[in-house]
Design a protein around this motif. Structure first.
Motif, PDB file in Angstrom:
ATOM      1  N   ASP A   1       5.000   5.630   2.183  1.00 23.40           N
ATOM      2  CA  ASP A   1       5.142   6.987   2.736  1.00 23.40           C
ATOM      3  C   ASP A   1       5.637   6.933   4.173  1.00 23.40           C
ATOM      4  OD1 ASP A   1       4.234   8.051   0.361  1.00 23.40           O
ATOM      5  OD2 ASP A   1       2.159   8.268   1.056  1.00 23.40           O
ATOM      6  N   ARG A   2       5.164   5.935   4.900  1.00 23.88           N
ATOM      7  CA  ARG A   2       5.570   5.774   6.299  1.00 23.88           C
ATOM      8  C   ARG A   2       7.061   5.468   6.392  1.00 23.88           C
ATOM      9  NH1 ARG A   2       2.149   3.635  10.707  1.00 23.88           N
ATOM     10  NH2 ARG A   2       3.466   2.800  12.369  1.00 23.88           N
TER      11      ARG A   2
ATOM     12  N   THR B   1      -1.304  -2.680   5.171  1.00 23.92           N
ATOM     13  CA  THR B   1      -2.538  -1.942   4.871  1.00 23.92           C
ATOM     14  C   THR B   1      -2.804  -0.899   5.956  1.00 23.92           C
ATOM     15  OG1 THR B   1      -3.883  -3.561   6.068  1.00 23.92           O
ATOM     16  CG2 THR B   1      -3.539  -3.938   3.697  1.00 23.92           C
ATOM     17  N   PRO B   2      -3.558   0.135   5.636  1.00 30.26           N
ATOM     18  CA  PRO B   2      -3.873   1.165   6.653  1.00 30.26           C
ATOM     19  C   PRO B   2      -4.523   0.590   7.901  1.00 30.26           C
ATOM     20  CG  PRO B   2      -4.459   1.949   4.455  1.00 30.26           C
ATOM     21  CD  PRO B   2      -4.089   0.499   4.311  1.00 30.26           C
TER      22      PRO B   2
ATOM     23  N   HIS C   1       0.838  -1.196   0.000  1.00 30.97           N
ATOM     24  CA  HIS C   1       0.000   0.000   0.000  1.00 30.97           C
ATOM     25  C   HIS C   1       0.881   1.258   0.000  1.00 30.97           C
ATOM     26  CE1 HIS C   1      -2.882   3.021   1.402  1.00 30.97           C
ATOM     27  NE2 HIS C   1      -3.836   2.187   0.995  1.00 30.97           N
TER      28      HIS C   1
ATOM     29  N   GLY D   1       0.554   4.021   1.357  1.00 34.35           N
ATOM     30  CA  GLY D   1       0.657   4.633   2.678  1.00 34.35           C
ATOM     31  C   GLY D   1       1.818   4.066   3.484  1.00 34.35           C
ATOM     32  N   TYR D   2       2.104   2.778   3.285  1.00 32.14           N
ATOM     33  CA  TYR D   2       3.222   2.182   4.005  1.00 32.14           C
ATOM     34  C   TYR D   2       4.548   2.705   3.458  1.00 32.14           C
ATOM     35  CZ  TYR D   2       6.275  -1.208   6.220  1.00 32.14           C
ATOM     36  OH  TYR D   2       7.274  -1.781   6.968  1.00 32.14           O
TER      37      TYR D   2
ATOM     38  N   SER E   1       9.199   8.515   5.526  1.00 29.45           N
ATOM     39  CA  SER E   1       9.155   9.595   6.512  1.00 29.45           C
ATOM     40  C   SER E   1      10.205   9.409   7.605  1.00 29.45           C
ATOM     41  CB  SER E   1       7.768   9.670   7.153  1.00 29.45           C
ATOM     42  OG  SER E   1       7.531   8.529   7.973  1.00 29.45           O
TER      43      SER E   1
END
Length: 328
Positions: A152-153, A207-208, A147, A149-150, A156
């Motif tokens: 991006d995590r 997953t989120p 995903h 979002g992962y 970061s």
């Protein structure tokens, strides 16, 4: 009439040498108030005060031209101090960087080429450091099917060297910059992520929903850590409540991954925690250890809390003891 003092007395009062007082007079910084019939210089209390100021400013590193402007009231003392403060802070940053490089050289068997590289690393701009870390994560996450979002995590997690870093932070940055440029480190970490998320269960972990569960678990652990550090007894109702909630959270996490919800199994797993066996297992997890190394260096640079396996193990033992006592 103001009392005048011979240059020898002025030297004793100001801590300046006679030759220095003569030098400042010859340079037009502080002229003598008068001369004796024999041509010897004399100074009044105002001139002595100016000489004391000159000495102080010189000790602080101010130049003669700046001092002349202050004494002539062409520039304020605050303006001089502000200009000189900027210079001193720049020099301090340079000295910290040099000290970090020198300490690293002393600690390691450093080659000439490595010395040049380390100096470049500590002299990098914020943009250059950010680009270096971005290129590292581009390489590590290339082709990783998870995903967004992962991803991006992961991206970061990057260092932010403060404007006035400590020597420890600079040394951590040197080490971090070296490992993110190291081909073996980059490749092994990329392979670790591909293995970890190469299955359907692995993809589910990123997953989120699962990340939200992981965050919930992290916060619960922080609550346990705070209670343990505060000295809450393992046989107290508070400790048992935290441990039971952690067991329920673990069971729920496993159920979300496998569909099998077994609270008793989660409790038994927590009760059976063994620090030695856990450390042995952790030592075999090469990819995880690489990520811990990266995370520890970033935390050092950013001035945030670092991973501490011993503290984590102590909290797990505390919760295991709480569950055992609850069952007696």
């Amino acid at each position: 009439m103001n009392e005048l003092y011979p240059i020898g007395d002025v030297a004793r009062r100001t801590g300046l040498s006679v030759s220095a007082i003569r030098f400042y007079a010859d340079e037009g910084v502080v002229a003598p108030t008068g001369l004796t019939e024999g041509g010897f210089r004399q100074y009044d209390v105002q001139a002595i005060a100016r000489l004391e100021l000159v000495r102080t400013l010189r000790d602080l590193g101010a130049g003669l031209d700046d001092i002349r402007r202050v004494l002539a009231e062409e520039s304020t003392l605050q303006e001089l101090a502000a200009r000189h403060l900027r210079l001193v802070e720049d020099r301090l940053r340079q000295f910290r960087a040099r000290r970090a490089v020198l300490r690293t050289i002393v600690r390691q068997q450093t080659t000439t080429d490595q010395v040049c590289l380390m100096h470049k690393l500590v002299s990098m701009s914020d943009d250059d450091r950010d680009q270096l870390i971005s290129r590292f994560w581009d390489f590590v996450t290339d082709g990783l099917d998870v995903h967004p979002g992962y991803l991006d995590r992961l991206r970061s997690r990057r260092p932010h060297l403060p404007e006035e870093p400590s020597t420890e932070q600079l040394e951590a940055w040197i080490e971090l910059a070296e490992i993110v440029r190291d081909e073996q480190f980059r490749t092994e970490l990329r392979d670790h992520f591909r293995r970890a998320f190469g299955t359907e269960q692995g993809k589910l972990m990123a997953t989120p929903e699962m990340l939200a569960r992981a965050e919930q678990r992290r916060l619960l652990y922080l609550e346990a850590q705070a209670a343990h550090q505060a000295g809450v007894p393992a046989d107290s109702p508070q400790a048992r409540d935290i441990a039971e909630r952690m067991a329920a959270d673990s069971a729920g996490f496993v159920a979300a991954m496998t569909g099998d919800h077994d609270l008793d199994k989660a409790r038994r797993s927590m009760i059976g925690f063994d620090r030695t066996r856990s450390a042995q297992t952790r030592a075999k997890l090469t990819g995880t250890n690489l990520m811990v190394r990266y995370t520890t260096l970033v935390a050092t640079i950013n001035g945030t809390s670092k991973p501490d396996p011993d503290k984590t193990a102590a909290v797990q033992e505390w919760m295991a003891a709480a569950l055992r006592r609850e069952g007696t």
